[in-house]
Structure formats: C-alpha cells, structure tokens
Design an enzyme around this catalytic site. Structure first.
Site, PDB file in Angstrom:
ATOM      1  N   HIS A   1      -1.920 -13.537 -19.178  1.00 10.60           N
ATOM      2  CA  HIS A   1      -3.373 -13.601 -19.342  1.00 10.60           C
ATOM      3  C   HIS A   1      -3.849 -12.780 -20.537  1.00 10.60           C
ATOM      4  O   HIS A   1      -4.252 -13.336 -21.552  1.00 10.60           O
ATOM      5  CB  HIS A   1      -4.016 -13.123 -18.035  1.00 10.60           C
ATOM      6  CG  HIS A   1      -5.480 -13.373 -17.949  1.00 10.60           C
ATOM      7  ND1 HIS A   1      -6.131 -13.547 -16.738  1.00 10.60           N
ATOM      8  CD2 HIS A   1      -6.456 -13.453 -18.890  1.00 10.60           C
ATOM      9  CE1 HIS A   1      -7.418 -13.752 -16.948  1.00 10.60           C
ATOM     10  NE2 HIS A   1      -7.644 -13.687 -18.255  1.00 10.60           N
TER      11      HIS A   1
ATOM     12  N   HIS B   1     -12.497  -6.856 -21.230  1.00 15.42           N
ATOM     13  CA  HIS B   1     -11.339  -7.733 -21.019  1.00 15.42           C
ATOM     14  C   HIS B   1     -11.205  -8.645 -22.224  1.00 15.42           C
ATOM     15  O   HIS B   1     -12.183  -9.258 -22.672  1.00 15.42           O
ATOM     16  CB  HIS B   1     -11.522  -8.576 -19.751  1.00 15.42           C
ATOM     17  CG  HIS B   1     -10.559  -9.722 -19.660  1.00 15.42           C
ATOM     18  ND1 HIS B   1      -9.192  -9.557 -19.740  1.00 15.42           N
ATOM     19  CD2 HIS B   1     -10.775 -11.056 -19.518  1.00 15.42           C
ATOM     20  CE1 HIS B   1      -8.596 -10.729 -19.640  1.00 15.42           C
ATOM     21  NE2 HIS B   1      -9.539 -11.666 -19.509  1.00 15.42           N
TER      22      HIS B   1
ATOM     23  N   TYR C   1       3.596   8.603 -27.463  1.00 17.66           N
ATOM     24  CA  TYR C   1       2.787   9.555 -26.702  1.00 17.66           C
ATOM     25  C   TYR C   1       1.353   9.082 -26.467  1.00 17.66           C
ATOM     26  O   TYR C   1       0.703   9.473 -25.498  1.00 17.66           O
ATOM     27  CB  TYR C   1       2.785  10.925 -27.386  1.00 17.66           C
ATOM     28  CG  TYR C   1       1.947  11.028 -28.628  1.00 17.66           C
ATOM     29  CD1 TYR C   1       0.601  11.401 -28.565  1.00 17.66           C
ATOM     30  CD2 TYR C   1       2.499  10.769 -29.889  1.00 17.66           C
ATOM     31  CE1 TYR C   1      -0.173  11.499 -29.701  1.00 17.66           C
ATOM     32  CE2 TYR C   1       1.735  10.874 -31.034  1.00 17.66           C
ATOM     33  CZ  TYR C   1       0.395  11.232 -30.939  1.00 17.66           C
ATOM     34  OH  TYR C   1      -0.363  11.314 -32.067  1.00 17.66           O
TER      35      TYR C   1
ATOM     36  N   GLU D   1     -15.088 -14.305 -14.482  1.00 20.95           N
ATOM     37  CA  GLU D   1     -14.275 -13.165 -14.069  1.00 20.95           C
ATOM     38  C   GLU D   1     -15.118 -11.945 -13.696  1.00 20.95           C
ATOM     39  O   GLU D   1     -14.631 -10.817 -13.706  1.00 20.95           O
ATOM     40  CB  GLU D   1     -13.274 -12.830 -15.182  1.00 20.95           C
ATOM     41  CG  GLU D   1     -12.269 -13.958 -15.372  1.00 20.95           C
ATOM     42  CD  GLU D   1     -11.286 -13.728 -16.487  1.00 20.95           C
ATOM     43  OE1 GLU D   1     -11.678 -13.179 -17.543  1.00 20.95           O
ATOM     44  OE2 GLU D   1     -10.123 -14.108 -16.314  1.00 20.95           O
TER      45      GLU D   1
ATOM     46  N   HIS E   1      -8.145 -11.092 -24.844  1.00 20.23           N
ATOM     47  CA  HIS E   1      -6.837 -11.714 -24.998  1.00 20.23           C
ATOM     48  C   HIS E   1      -6.253 -11.316 -26.353  1.00 20.23           C
ATOM     49  O   HIS E   1      -5.912 -12.175 -27.166  1.00 20.23           O
ATOM     50  CB  HIS E   1      -6.956 -13.234 -24.892  1.00 20.23           C
ATOM     51  CG  HIS E   1      -7.522 -13.710 -23.587  1.00 20.23           C
ATOM     52  ND1 HIS E   1      -7.890 -15.016 -23.365  1.00 20.23           N
ATOM     53  CD2 HIS E   1      -7.782 -13.048 -22.429  1.00 20.23           C
ATOM     54  CE1 HIS E   1      -8.353 -15.155 -22.130  1.00 20.23           C
ATOM     55  NE2 HIS E   1      -8.305 -13.955 -21.543  1.00 20.23           N
TER      56      HIS E   1
ATOM     57  N   TYR F   1      -9.158  17.829 -24.452  1.00 17.77           N
ATOM     58  CA  TYR F   1     -10.039  17.128 -25.379  1.00 17.77           C
ATOM     59  C   TYR F   1     -11.224  16.529 -24.637  1.00 17.77           C
ATOM     60  O   TYR F   1     -11.174  15.405 -24.150  1.00 17.77           O
ATOM     61  CB  TYR F   1      -9.277  16.018 -26.114  1.00 17.77           C
ATOM     62  CG  TYR F   1      -8.320  16.552 -27.148  1.00 17.77           C
ATOM     63  CD1 TYR F   1      -7.029  16.883 -26.781  1.00 17.77           C
ATOM     64  CD2 TYR F   1      -8.707  16.733 -28.470  1.00 17.77           C
ATOM     65  CE1 TYR F   1      -6.126  17.373 -27.713  1.00 17.77           C
ATOM     66  CE2 TYR F   1      -7.815  17.225 -29.406  1.00 17.77           C
ATOM     67  CZ  TYR F   1      -6.529  17.541 -29.027  1.00 17.77           C
ATOM     68  OH  TYR F   1      -5.643  18.033 -29.947  1.00 17.77           O
TER      69      TYR F   1
END
Length: 231
Positions: A160, A97, A118, A78, A99, A213
């Site tokens: 995914h 990335h 929020y 990927e 899972h 911030y």
C-alpha cells in the site's frame, strides 16, 4: 502538541500539506490523505479531489465515529484509519498517509525498515514497522495500522504505502519525508548485500539523545502507549 479547530487556518494547513506531498515527490494524483485532530472530531481531505483543485472549503469536518457535518464532500475512504489513530494515540494531532515511491516498494515487498540508520529512531522506535495487509478503507486495515503504530510514530502499510503521525501537521509531514528517506536508504543497501544493523544498545543511546531535543522527549511515551497527561 497543537490542537486544531474547524476554522479556515486549520483547513488551509490540511490543503497545504496534501499539496506539499506532491511537490516533495511523496504522492501523486488523488492518492494519499491528510487529517488533523480537533478535539471533538477531525478535518480530513475529501475523496477524489486532486491537490491542485483542493480548497479549504472542500476539507471535511467529521466526528471520529464517522459522521460528517451536513453539506460537505465525501471524506477520504480511509478516514477510519485516521480516526482510530486519534482514539488510540493520545497526543497525536495530525496524520499523513501517502504512497511515496521507496516506502511503497518496501511495503509491496513486505519489508519493515530495521535499525540500519540512527535516524530510524526519529519514529520513537527501533525500526519502522510493517502493518499487515488489508483492503484500503477497511476496519481491518485501520486495526493493522493501529497495531503497527503501538510502538512507533510511523509505519509502512503492506502492499500500500506509508503512514506518519505527528504532534502537529508539520511534524507529520516531516516524518513522512524521513520515512521515505529511510526507505530509499534501506532499498539501496539491499541492492549491495544488505545493511549492517545497529544493535539495541546503540539504538537506546540514540533514543536517549533524541529525548533531549524539545518535544521529542515525549515520542518514547507515545510510542510505548503512555498518555501525555501521565508525565
């Protein structure tokens, strides 16, 4: 923003982050991948190497066009998804990335995360979008991911998992944790009738508050596609 180099320190940071994904319960086995941007390319985790076996020398240095340096392991299948983020999201220097369980459940149900809390605004957006489904490792998946990230620093990938970006690798990891936390919360509210959604003005107020911030002032710029050097 932190710019990384093809050196031992940066390679170790990539290793540590992939290991941390497992320790934090955001990933299992050889799934998931991590990268950092080096300016002229990226460092990305290799395919098929378990985190507990991963060493700095296993991390793959390659161009954003897909050309790895010689005598290296095969990069993550990927890698394109990472490279296209760096091309299309100026200022982003790390991609995670994974899972993670609740984010993956929502992704499999094809449910984006709305403004039900929020802290969703930590992505620089009004919700955590869902990228369209495409086969893992494909250009189609990368394109869908870039589209979903056009208004956010993180997204779910249909059927995914999730993807989080950052101005440094620690920020990307923290955002992946936050996405999983928000996914867990949303999943829980769906079991009791669904959440009450914050309206646009309420989320605008949160985004303004977040802008005071530190570097989070630049999150809105990145989420809207503006380049840092235009500030």
């Amino acid at each position: 923003m932190s710019l990384y180099s093809n050196n031992l320190e940066s390679r170790q940071a990539v290793v540590d982050t992939l290991v941390a994904l497992g320790v934090k319960g955001l990933n299992r086995g050889t799934s998931g991948n991590v990268s950092v941007f080096t300016g002229d390319g990226m460092l990305v985790t290799p395919t098929g190497v378990a985190p507990e076996q991963l060493l700095p020398e296993h991390i793959v240095y390659m161009s954003l066009d897909g050309d790895p340096a010689e005598d290296q392991l095969t990069p993550s299948s990927e890698w394109k998804m990472h490279a296209d983020v760096y091309v299309n999201k100026p200022g982003i220097t790390a991609v995670v990335h994974c899972h993670s369980p609740y984010a993956t459940m929502l992704a499999c149900a094809r449910k984006a995360i709305p403004a039900m809390h929020y802290m969703v605004a930590a992505t620089g957006s009004y919700g955590i979008p869902l990228a369209d489904y495409a086969t893992f490792g494909s250009q189609e998946l990368s394109d869908a991911n870039v589209e979903a990230l056009s208004t956010s620093l993180a997204c779910l990938l249909a059927n995914h998992g999730q993807l989080a970006t950052g101005f440094d690798i620690n920020g990307a990891l923290k955002l992946a944790e936050l996405v999983e936390e928000q996914a867990h919360c949303y999943w829980g509210t769906l079991a009791i009738g669904g959440p009450a959604i914050l309206d646009k003005k309420q989320m605008d107020d949160v985004l303004v508050a977040f802008a005071s911030y530190g570097q989070q002032a630049k999150r809105e710029d990145l989420a809207s596609g503006n380049k840092l050097n235009e500030d």
